[in-house]
Design a protein around this motif. Structure first.
Motif, PDB file in Angstrom:
ATOM      1  N   GLY A 262       0.954  -1.467   0.029  1.00  0.00           N
ATOM      2  CA  GLY A 262      -0.379  -0.057   0.453  1.00  0.00           C
ATOM      3  C   GLY A 262       0.978   1.513  -0.006  1.00  0.00           C
ATOM      4  O   GLY A 262       0.507   2.620  -0.146  1.00  0.00           O
TER       5      GLY A 262
ATOM      6  N   ARG B 124      -1.335   2.918  -3.883  1.00  0.00           N
ATOM      7  CA  ARG B 124      -2.399   3.783  -2.760  1.00  0.00           C
ATOM      8  C   ARG B 124      -3.550   2.198  -3.492  1.00  0.00           C
ATOM      9  O   ARG B 124      -4.137   1.847  -2.637  1.00  0.00           O
ATOM     10  CB  ARG B 124      -2.607   4.903  -3.788  1.00  0.00           C
ATOM     11  N   TRP B 125      -3.781   1.958  -5.181  1.00  0.00           N
ATOM     12  CA  TRP B 125      -4.427   1.482  -4.942  1.00  0.00           C
ATOM     13  C   TRP B 125      -4.081  -0.020  -4.413  1.00  0.00           C
ATOM     14  O   TRP B 125      -5.565  -1.064  -3.829  1.00  0.00           O
ATOM     15  CB  TRP B 125      -4.546   0.661  -6.899  1.00  0.00           C
TER      16      TRP B 125
ATOM     17  N   GLY C 291      -3.357  -1.049  -1.886  1.00  0.00           N
ATOM     18  CA  GLY C 291      -3.213  -0.750  -0.200  1.00  0.00           C
ATOM     19  C   GLY C 291      -5.085  -0.482  -0.192  1.00  0.00           C
ATOM     20  O   GLY C 291      -5.865  -1.296   0.426  1.00  0.00           O
ATOM     21  N   SER C 292      -6.091  -0.327  -1.104  1.00  0.00           N
ATOM     22  CA  SER C 292      -7.451  -0.081  -0.829  1.00  0.00           C
ATOM     23  C   SER C 292      -7.542  -1.637  -1.502  1.00  0.00           C
ATOM     24  O   SER C 292      -9.176  -1.957  -1.188  1.00  0.00           O
ATOM     25  CB  SER C 292      -8.147   0.974  -1.556  1.00  0.00           C
ATOM     26  N   LEU C 293      -7.493  -2.190  -2.186  1.00  0.00           N
ATOM     27  CA  LEU C 293      -8.182  -2.897  -2.786  1.00  0.00           C
ATOM     28  C   LEU C 293      -7.359  -3.997  -1.980  1.00  0.00           C
ATOM     29  O   LEU C 293      -8.571  -5.225  -1.676  1.00  0.00           O
ATOM     30  CB  LEU C 293      -7.335  -3.168  -3.926  1.00  0.00           C
TER      31      LEU C 293
ATOM     32  N   LYS D 160      -7.830  -3.955   1.620  1.00  0.00           N
ATOM     33  CA  LYS D 160      -8.245  -4.376   2.587  1.00  0.00           C
ATOM     34  C   LYS D 160     -10.148  -4.630   2.087  1.00  0.00           C
ATOM     35  O   LYS D 160     -10.018  -4.944   3.410  1.00  0.00           O
ATOM     36  CB  LYS D 160      -8.050  -2.261   2.644  1.00  0.00           C
ATOM     37  N   TRP D 161      -9.834  -4.528   0.895  1.00  0.00           N
ATOM     38  CA  TRP D 161     -11.395  -5.045   0.276  1.00  0.00           C
ATOM     39  C   TRP D 161     -11.148  -6.134   0.453  1.00  0.00           C
ATOM     40  O   TRP D 161     -12.057  -6.789   0.981  1.00  0.00           O
ATOM     41  CB  TRP D 161     -11.804  -4.022  -1.187  1.00  0.00           C
TER      42      TRP D 161
ATOM     43  N   GLU E 116     -11.117  -7.916   3.898  1.00  0.00           N
ATOM     44  CA  GLU E 116     -12.411  -7.650   4.323  1.00  0.00           C
ATOM     45  C   GLU E 116     -13.475  -8.626   4.291  1.00  0.00           C
ATOM     46  O   GLU E 116     -14.285  -9.471   4.677  1.00  0.00           O
ATOM     47  CB  GLU E 116     -12.905  -6.218   4.851  1.00  0.00           C
TER      48      GLU E 116
ATOM     49  N   GLY F  83      -1.765  -4.349   2.715  1.00  0.00           N
ATOM     50  CA  GLY F  83      -1.853  -4.124   1.344  1.00  0.00           C
ATOM     51  C   GLY F  83      -2.575  -5.587   0.669  1.00  0.00           C
ATOM     52  O   GLY F  83      -3.413  -6.705   0.668  1.00  0.00           O
TER      53      GLY F  83
ATOM     54  N   GLU G 226     -11.493  -4.964  -9.421  1.00  0.00           N
ATOM     55  CA  GLU G 226     -12.524  -5.111  -8.976  1.00  0.00           C
ATOM     56  C   GLU G 226     -12.702  -6.269  -8.968  1.00  0.00           C
ATOM     57  O   GLU G 226     -13.279  -7.698  -8.468  1.00  0.00           O
ATOM     58  CB  GLU G 226     -13.341  -3.992  -8.550  1.00  0.00           C
TER      59      GLU G 226
END
Ligand SMILES: Cc1ncc(COP(=O)(O)O)c(C=O)c1O
Length: 396
Positions: free
Chosen positions: A221, A294-295, A297-299, A301-302, A305, A324, A367
């Motif tokens: 991330g 950054r992508w 990190g966010s993907l 996390k998704w 989760e 990440g 995604e």
């Protein structure tokens, strides 16, 4: 059989790759969540990297380090701007980058009057397969029957600052640390521990070395994982994702360390070759311009989760962790069947030790692909549990 049997192969014969997808000789397409063991962070055949490599191959492949090397200078400057460490030495692999770091730490220690310098590393760490780096590695399984081992390495429990403080003595030259242990089971270092390691290194004049061979180049991330911990190591080692598949390693270090690596102190015939360096410069430019970290990190996390939600009640799952796009699922049993099941459904994944499933997708996954992978993993693990329930009922 013409090869030494050092590797257990998975039976797939890859033919070509594009993005997050790998196709085998029979035309089967797989979603590749292994990324060549955390290497092809920009996916297979990334156009920018491919173009840079093709252009370089058409001009010049190799000349040796006796010549001026603007391709090295260019990539080193990109690393310098991104990471804030002023000096770079290029080599060919992660183990070699760590060898360079160990050698630098020892050379610095000798010049400061330390006669038998020691490097402290951590349990369940992994630093490579050369003799020095496997001795530095905190896992016994890589050390079988390779002795005698080089002296000067101590291993202390990971995430245990008190144990580290107790191990430091007047011969300690430095500390080498992974911020997320990859081969050791996807175990993140605790922020307070990492900050404590940095403080201790400053107080005791130790070299603070971070092995980012697996965590580096956007995987967690940040371009470098240490940027997420708010610390600044003296030395950072890189490899894997830096060349997106072309062999390269790098050791970055602070300006004041340059004096310990003067002419003749270290070298590598292939290190810093123009083709790998063209790939590295393209990778670093792409990482910056598209902000893939950054992508990731966010993907990441998704994905984590979603897995946590869908597998919360699964009786075999002990923990889902990582940072990440470096995600691990710890089971209470071997993950081998889950890996096979996922492969049958078209997803390639790794393990880190017998009971941890390891996901290292390329940072460029979309995604839709992440969703597909999560569905395969979740359905596969529930199916395996149903089969095992049926077998225990029928007494198989
Ligand atoms: C953290 C870490 N350090 C070092 C290495 C060794 O890298 P290489 O196989 O390129 O020598 C690895 C490889 O997996 C690694 O994960």
């Amino acid at each position: 059989m013409a090869l030494f049997p050092t590797y257990l192969r998975n039976g797939i014969r890859p033919l070509r790759g594009k993005g997050a997808w790998l196709e085998d000789e029979q035309g089967h397409a797989y979603l590749d969540f292994t990324s060549g063991l955390g290497v092809t962070n920009l996916g297979h055949g990334h156009p920018r990297v491919q173009q840079a490599v093709e252009e370089q191959v058409s001009r010049l492949w190799h000349v040796s380090n006796l010549f001026e090397a603007p391709w090295q200078e260019q990539a080193a400057q990109l690393l310098q701007h991104a990471g804030g460490l002023e000096r770079v030495f290029f080599c060919n692999s992660g183990a070699e980058a760590n060898e360079a770091a160990i050698k630098l730490a020892r050379r610095r220690a000798h010049q400061q009057g330390i006669g038998q310098p020691e490097i402290i590393t951590f349990t369940s760490s992994f630093h490579g397969r050369t003799l020095a780096t496997l001795t530095a590695t905190g896992q016994e399984k890589v050390k079988t029957d390779c002795g005698p081992y080089p002296a000067g390495f101590i291993s202390v429990p990971f995430n245990d600052l008190a144990a580290l403080e107790a191990a430091v003595n007047d011969q300690t030259a430095g500390v080498m640390l992974e911020l997320v242990q990859g081969e050791g089971g996807l175990i993140p270092a605790e922020p307070a521990f990492v900050q404590g390691v940095e403080k201790l290194c400053r107080e005791k004049n130790l070299l603070f070395m971070v092995d980012e061979v697996q965590t580096g180049i956007g995987r967690t991330g940040h371009l470098f994982a240490y940027q997420g911990y708010g610390v600044k190591p003296d030395v950072v080692t890189l490899a894997k994702g830096l060349g997106n598949g072309l062999p390269i390693g790098a050791m970055m270090g602070k300006e004041e360390l340059a004096e310990y690596f003067g002419p003749g102190s270290h070298a590598s015939t292939f290190g810093g070759n123009p083709v790998s360096l063209a790939a590295a410069a393209a990778v670093l430019t792409e990482m910056k311009e598209a902000d893939w970290p950054r992508w990731a990190g966010s993907l990441g996390k998704w994905i984590k989760e979603r897995l946590q939600e869908e597998l919360r009640d699964h009786p075999w799952v002990k923990e889902i962790r990582g940072m990440g796009l470096m995600i691990g699922v710890q089971l209470d049993r071997p993950v081998a069947d889950w890996i096979v099941k996922s492969r049958e459904k078209g997803l390639l994944v790794l393990q880190a030790g017998p009971e941890v499933l390891r996901l290292l997708p390329p940072l460029i996954i979309r995604e839709k692909e992440a969703e597909q992978a999560v569905d395969i993993l979740v359905n596969g693990l529930w199916e395996l549990q149903e089969v095992s329930l049926d077998e225990s009922v029928s007494g198989v």
